[in-house]
Design an enzyme around this catalytic site. Structure first.
Site, short mmCIF file in Angstrom:
data_model
loop_
_atom_site.label_atom_id
_atom_site.label_comp_id
_atom_site.label_asym_id
_atom_site.label_seq_id
_atom_site.Cartn_x
_atom_site.Cartn_y
_atom_site.Cartn_z
N ASP A 3 6.60 54.86 78.55
CA ASP A 3 6.23 56.24 78.27
C ASP A 3 6.20 57.03 79.58
O ASP A 3 6.60 56.54 80.63
CB ASP A 3 4.88 56.29 77.55
CG ASP A 3 3.75 55.97 78.50
OD1 ASP A 3 4.00 55.28 79.52
OD2 ASP A 3 2.61 56.40 78.26
N TYR A 28 9.81 53.79 72.38
CA TYR A 28 8.49 53.60 72.97
C TYR A 28 7.51 53.02 71.95
O TYR A 28 6.84 52.00 72.21
CB TYR A 28 7.91 54.91 73.54
CG TYR A 28 6.42 54.78 73.70
CD1 TYR A 28 5.89 54.05 74.76
CD2 TYR A 28 5.53 55.27 72.73
CE1 TYR A 28 4.53 53.83 74.87
CE2 TYR A 28 4.18 55.06 72.83
CZ TYR A 28 3.68 54.35 73.91
OH TYR A 28 2.34 54.12 74.00
N GLU A 87 -0.73 55.43 68.07
CA GLU A 87 0.46 55.67 68.89
C GLU A 87 1.21 56.92 68.43
O GLU A 87 1.71 57.69 69.25
CB GLU A 87 1.40 54.46 68.86
CG GLU A 87 0.87 53.25 69.62
CD GLU A 87 0.62 53.55 71.10
OE1 GLU A 87 1.21 54.50 71.65
OE2 GLU A 87 -0.18 52.81 71.71
#
Length: 369
Positions: free
Chosen positions: A150, A132, A49
């Site tokens: 996102d 996020y 991520e």
DNA sequence: GAGGCGTGGGC
DNA sequence: TGCCCAAGCCT
């Protein structure tokens, strides 16, 4: 031509439709478990991520594999030297991510005994983890329902609801709609997070959206009005300024080593390695004297070769045009944060992309001579 | 909260 | 070719 008002499709139905689509069409990615399988270790979810922030899947894959091989567990990464982490990250961009990645690994070791907290709010406290990423890790690694919003998700929802105003004016609405979908079910939180992004990444793309294959085409306002490709409305574009500088590729007399230094930890390319350079200003340096005063103090150089081609590099917020001066230094008392590096080892250093371009150009000219 | 912060690929 | 963009965060 006006489109007849569509029936509102319940969130639970949309959710199921999308999960079914995901089960059939999701990509196989190195950091991803198959649908309904046991989630990957949180370390891998988190690592991917962070790398995927503002970065394409294609660019991330080799870096993800390299990091995992070098540092298989979070304790390995936490124990690594920062310099090694920056070297491994070199070329991927947004280098604050690498500094925060390293800090985050150490914080997880110190504060959580090496296990990422299975809690969105706790994750949010860690360096480099924003709204996020906290939601993404919570849902994907721990199957906790959380809305990871996102750019993909914003685009999908903006189109679905036919929003004709810029995304930045709809943040609350976008988040709230994402939450409606997330909390419309009690299982498969991780798969759902990924399915929403997968839709945006593979079908509901910024350009040429593949509406004909979309599981949500029946309810999508933008599609039903034939304007999916025109949404979301782009922000007004601004002109990128140009900055100019001269960079020094300085060889030892024996030509076996070159002079490198480290940039300050903060700001552009923070903590990364570079060739010495003039400042990067909006106007080029006027005279040779203007340029030479930025040479490392300890180095004396007699002769310069100016490379024929400027290096042009596009940063996020400006374009850089760099002249490359190649020369031969006759003094070698390198100070802190500076060093003479064997030419064969330059590529292993934490050189950002722009400096890799400089080095390649210097080697090219060297070969021609 | 608006601006700083990289890079390579696609069209 | 040049422009746009990609799974944001931090200050």
């Amino acid at each position: 031509m006006p489109v007849p008002p569509r029936k509102t499709i319940p969130a639970a139905v949309l959710r199921k439709t999308l999960l079914d689509w995901y089960d059939a069409h999701c990509r196989d990615l190195p950091w991803r478990s198959p649908p309904s399988a046991t989630p990957p270790p949180a370390y891998r979810v988190w690592l991917s991520e962070i790398m995927l922030q503002q970065t394409t899947v294609t660019a991330v894959i080799p870096y993800f594999l390299k990091f995992l091989k070098k540092w298989p567990q979070i304790e390995n990464l936490a124990a690594a030297d920062r310099e090694d982490v920056l070297e491994a990250w070199a070329g991927l961009g947004y280098y604050a991510r690498a500094r925060n990645l390293h800090q985050c690994a150490r914080a997880v070791m110190e504060n959580y005994g090496g296990d990422f907290p299975a809690d969105e709010a706790e994750l949010r406290k860690l360096p480099g983890i924003g709204p996020y990423t906290a939601a993404a890790v919570a849902s994907i690694a721990f199957d906790i329902p959380a809305a990871a919003v996102d750019g993909n998700v914003e685009r999908v929802i903006a189109r679905y609801h036919g929003l004709k105003t810029p995304l930045r004016d709809n943040k609350k609405f976008l988040k709230s709609e994402a939450e409606k979908l997330v909390f419309a079910g009690k299982t498969r939180a991780g798969d759902f997070t990924q399915s929403l992004m997968e839709l945006g990444a593979t079908l509901c793309t910024p350009k040429n959206p593949q509406c004909g294959r979309c599981p949500w085409q029946g309810g999508c306002v933008a599609h039903l009005n034939g304007i999916a490709a025109d949404l979301p409305v782009p922000p007004p574009k601004t002109v990128k300024p140009v900055r100019y500088g001269t960079v020094f590729v300085l060889f030892c007399p024996d030509k076996k080593s070159v002079f490198l230094q480290k940039r300050p930890d903060d700001g552009l390319l923070g903590g990364m390695t570079e060739f010495p350079s003039t400042p990067w200003n909006e106007t080029p340096p006027k005279t040779g004297k203007d340029i030479k005063k930025y040479l490392p103090q300890t180095v004396k150089t007699a002769e310069w070769q100016v490379l024929p081609e400027e290096i042009v590099h596009h940063f996020t917020h400006f374009t850089l045009r760099l002249s490359v001066w190649q020369g031969c230094g006759t003094e070698t008392s390198a100070e802190n944060r500076q060093s003479w590096v064997p030419a064969a080892e330059v590529e292993q250093r934490a050189l950002p992309g722009v400096m890799q371009k400089v080095w390649r150009a210097a080697l090219e000219s060297f070969k021609r001579k």
